[in-house]
Design a protein around this motif. Sequence first.
Motif, PDB file in Angstrom:
ATOM      1  N   GLY A  96       9.812  31.419 -12.095  1.00  0.00           N
ATOM      2  CA  GLY A  96       8.586  31.899 -11.481  1.00  0.00           C
ATOM      3  C   GLY A  96       7.448  31.996 -12.473  1.00  0.00           C
ATOM      4  N   PRO A  97       6.298  32.541 -12.038  1.00  0.00           N
ATOM      5  CA  PRO A  97       5.111  32.573 -12.909  1.00  0.00           C
ATOM      6  C   PRO A  97       5.286  33.508 -14.104  1.00  0.00           C
ATOM      7  N   GLY A  98       4.671  33.136 -15.207  1.00  0.00           N
ATOM      8  CA  GLY A  98       4.695  33.978 -16.400  1.00  0.00           C
ATOM      9  C   GLY A  98       5.760  33.575 -17.389  1.00  0.00           C
ATOM     10  N   ARG A  99       5.404  33.598 -18.653  1.00  0.00           N
ATOM     11  CA  ARG A  99       6.355  33.252 -19.701  1.00  0.00           C
ATOM     12  C   ARG A  99       7.410  34.339 -19.838  1.00  0.00           C
ATOM     13  N   VAL A 100       8.556  33.976 -20.392  1.00  0.00           N
ATOM     14  CA  VAL A 100       9.653  34.929 -20.543  1.00  0.00           C
ATOM     15  C   VAL A 100       9.766  35.356 -21.997  1.00  0.00           C
ATOM     16  N   GLN A 101      10.348  36.522 -22.183  1.00  0.00           N
ATOM     17  CA  GLN A 101      10.535  37.087 -23.515  1.00  0.00           C
ATOM     18  C   GLN A 101      11.950  36.819 -23.998  1.00  0.00           C
ATOM     19  N   PRO A 102      12.159  36.719 -25.306  1.00  0.00           N
ATOM     20  CA  PRO A 102      13.534  36.592 -25.795  1.00  0.00           C
ATOM     21  C   PRO A 102      14.308  37.875 -25.579  1.00  0.00           C
ATOM     22  N   TRP A 103      15.575  37.715 -25.305  1.00  0.00           N
ATOM     23  CA  TRP A 103      16.513  38.843 -25.251  1.00  0.00           C
ATOM     24  C   TRP A 103      17.796  38.382 -25.918  1.00  0.00           C
ATOM     25  N   LEU A 104      18.264  39.141 -26.895  1.00  0.00           N
ATOM     26  CA  LEU A 104      19.410  38.739 -27.709  1.00  0.00           C
ATOM     27  C   LEU A 104      19.132  37.412 -28.395  1.00  0.00           C
ATOM     28  N   GLY A 105      17.859  37.180 -28.742  1.00  0.00           N
ATOM     29  CA  GLY A 105      17.474  36.001 -29.500  1.00  0.00           C
ATOM     30  C   GLY A 105      17.287  34.740 -28.695  1.00  0.00           C
ATOM     31  N   MET A 106      17.434  34.804 -27.358  1.00  0.00           N
ATOM     32  CA  MET A 106      17.354  33.605 -26.526  1.00  0.00           C
ATOM     33  C   MET A 106      16.422  33.842 -25.340  1.00  0.00           C
ATOM     34  N   ALA A 107      15.894  32.732 -24.783  1.00  0.00           N
ATOM     35  CA  ALA A 107      15.049  32.833 -23.592  1.00  0.00           C
ATOM     36  C   ALA A 107      15.872  33.105 -22.347  1.00  0.00           C
ATOM     37  N   GLY A 108      17.127  32.718 -22.345  1.00  0.00           N
ATOM     38  CA  GLY A 108      17.957  32.924 -21.171  1.00  0.00           C
ATOM     39  C   GLY A 108      19.428  32.824 -21.515  1.00  0.00           C
TER      40      GLY A 108
ATOM     41  N   HIS B  30      23.549  29.380 -23.773  1.00  0.00           N
ATOM     42  CA  HIS B  30      22.214  29.849 -24.122  1.00  0.00           C
ATOM     43  C   HIS B  30      21.180  28.792 -23.772  1.00  0.00           C
ATOM     44  N   GLU B  31      19.984  29.254 -23.467  1.00  0.00           N
ATOM     45  CA  GLU B  31      18.898  28.363 -23.067  1.00  0.00           C
ATOM     46  C   GLU B  31      18.567  27.405 -24.216  1.00  0.00           C
ATOM     47  N   GLN B  32      18.361  26.132 -23.881  1.00  0.00           N
ATOM     48  CA  GLN B  32      18.302  25.091 -24.899  1.00  0.00           C
ATOM     49  C   GLN B  32      17.073  25.185 -25.799  1.00  0.00           C
ATOM     50  N   ALA B  33      15.881  25.456 -25.237  1.00  0.00           N
ATOM     51  CA  ALA B  33      14.666  25.490 -26.061  1.00  0.00           C
ATOM     52  C   ALA B  33      14.736  26.607 -27.091  1.00  0.00           C
ATOM     53  N   SER B  34      15.237  27.774 -26.698  1.00  0.00           N
ATOM     54  CA  SER B  34      15.326  28.883 -27.649  1.00  0.00           C
ATOM     55  C   SER B  34      16.428  28.654 -28.670  1.00  0.00           C
ATOM     56  N   MET B  35      17.502  27.945 -28.286  1.00  0.00           N
ATOM     57  CA  MET B  35      18.526  27.592 -29.268  1.00  0.00           C
ATOM     58  C   MET B  35      17.936  26.687 -30.346  1.00  0.00           C
ATOM     59  N   ALA B  36      17.076  25.738 -29.922  1.00  0.00           N
ATOM     60  CA  ALA B  36      16.462  24.821 -30.885  1.00  0.00           C
ATOM     61  C   ALA B  36      15.508  25.547 -31.822  1.00  0.00           C
TER      62      ALA B  36
ATOM     63  N   ALA C 119      22.969  23.553 -20.695  1.00  0.00           N
ATOM     64  CA  ALA C 119      24.010  22.531 -20.571  1.00  0.00           C
ATOM     65  C   ALA C 119      25.352  23.251 -20.581  1.00  0.00           C
ATOM     66  N   PHE C 120      26.254  22.823 -19.664  1.00  0.00           N
ATOM     67  CA  PHE C 120      27.543  23.503 -19.585  1.00  0.00           C
ATOM     68  C   PHE C 120      28.589  22.543 -19.039  1.00  0.00           C
ATOM     69  N   THR C 121      29.823  22.730 -19.481  1.00  0.00           N
ATOM     70  CA  THR C 121      30.957  21.962 -18.973  1.00  0.00           C
ATOM     71  C   THR C 121      31.964  22.937 -18.371  1.00  0.00           C
ATOM     72  N   PHE C 122      32.191  22.816 -17.069  1.00  0.00           N
ATOM     73  CA  PHE C 122      33.166  23.665 -16.401  1.00  0.00           C
ATOM     74  C   PHE C 122      34.562  23.103 -16.679  1.00  0.00           C
ATOM     75  N   PRO C 123      35.479  23.929 -17.192  1.00  0.00           N
ATOM     76  CA  PRO C 123      36.726  23.385 -17.738  1.00  0.00           C
ATOM     77  C   PRO C 123      37.727  22.884 -16.702  1.00  0.00           C
ATOM     78  N   GLU C 124      37.725  23.461 -15.475  1.00  0.00           N
ATOM     79  CA  GLU C 124      38.730  23.065 -14.492  1.00  0.00           C
ATOM     80  C   GLU C 124      38.151  23.247 -13.094  1.00  0.00           C
ATOM     81  N   PRO C 125      38.768  22.616 -12.089  1.00  0.00           N
ATOM     82  CA  PRO C 125      38.220  22.726 -10.735  1.00  0.00           C
ATOM     83  C   PRO C 125      38.380  24.126 -10.168  1.00  0.00           C
TER      84      PRO C 125
END
Length: 423
Positions: free
Chosen positions: A337-349, A365-371, A391-397
């Motif tokens: 939604g509108p408005g920038r987000v703040q870091p929490w625990l060092g990440m954007a999300g 963790h959110e990719q832009a803040s990880m970078a 980015a995430f990989t679900f390990p099993e069905p």
Amino acid sequence: MLLRLLLAASFVAVTVAAGGAPAVAHAPAVAADTLLAQTIGGMELTLAIRRATEVPGPLRVDVIPHVPVRALPIEVTVRSATSTAVATGSARLERDAARTYPVALTVGESGPHWLELRAGDEFSQLPFQVLLPRASAAQLWTSGALAAAALLLIGALAAAGLGPRRIALPLGGAGGMALVVAATLAVAPPADPAGAAEPAGRPYVQARFTAVPAGADLLLRFTLLDSSTGRPVDDLVPHHQALAHAVVSSVDGASLHHLHPRRTAAGQLEMRLRGARPGPYRVDVEFEREDSGGQLVSGRFEVAGAARTEAETPATLPTTPGRVVAGRPVQIEIDTGPGRVQPWLGMAGHLIVRTERGDFLGHAHEQASMAAGGAVPDDTVAAFEPRLRFAFTFPEPGRYFVWLQYARDLRIVTVPYVVEVAP
């Protein structure tokens, strides 16, 4: 030709010796601030321990509460782990006032310290390090070699222009050799900051979990023991801006509590669960022991009371590709939604992922803040775009519960999702 070469070499040597890039690039890397999350007094706090520039000297601790904020005094104490030095201050939080509350303290020495918090009847003790830059032997030799190179090349330049040129060549050669020595020493690794602990290996821990009533709340406690000695574990180190991270989720996936346990004694982590829906729960706590990597311990408990069914219906997790297959990575993009987000625990999300039956817990963790790495500011700065990517990989069905967490206006927002993962 000799004069031009000496002019160029002299310029390089004088520039570097006067504070050019090589000397700066190899200065000790000491973090500007230490950020630690803590759940205490019914609130989620971030403690920003600002960098100490000298000891003895001032130390500022900023208390940053996230919404909702209670009217409550927070006592903050900094205590040396190796001496009797101690300093105490306080911040009086105002109801619904999410902002920075500064606490001015003093610190007498570098090295390991405790940050102690008291809020009402709750207490916590968090470890942190007071680190100051320290030059290594290689850096000192580099500075000496650069200074010698500068003097020799300036002397060679003077001899070439004003005196007998037969002296200029040996002086220039010696200056060149000094430059080579300085360049070789400059690539040596920097010294550890003053106050840093010596590394030592540690085994994993054994954990005992209990859940006991605490008035209208529930007190969740993990007792951590060394698997080889049976003694309490007291060498946890902060990671992702907290000493430990706890995910408390109802078995039906209807509710999530992301908490940061209090260290109340050696080997003891506690958290007070408030306002939980009745029903069965699982709790997963992640922490790191010094030089031993991450570890996850779990427990199960039940909140008494009549079952409630007014939980929010989760949306389907948006993924690319749309069909999620076990073992294959997917991209997840969510517009907050509108408005920038703040870091929490060092990440954007943060994306917390759990199987429906509760036998797997993962997070991303959110990719832009990880970078961004260590360049992320504290929680008060709206630093990131509102569109969050994971980015995430679900390990099993199977069916998974997914929770997105991010912060805006110092309020932590939690959005539930579900995803069906195909074989």
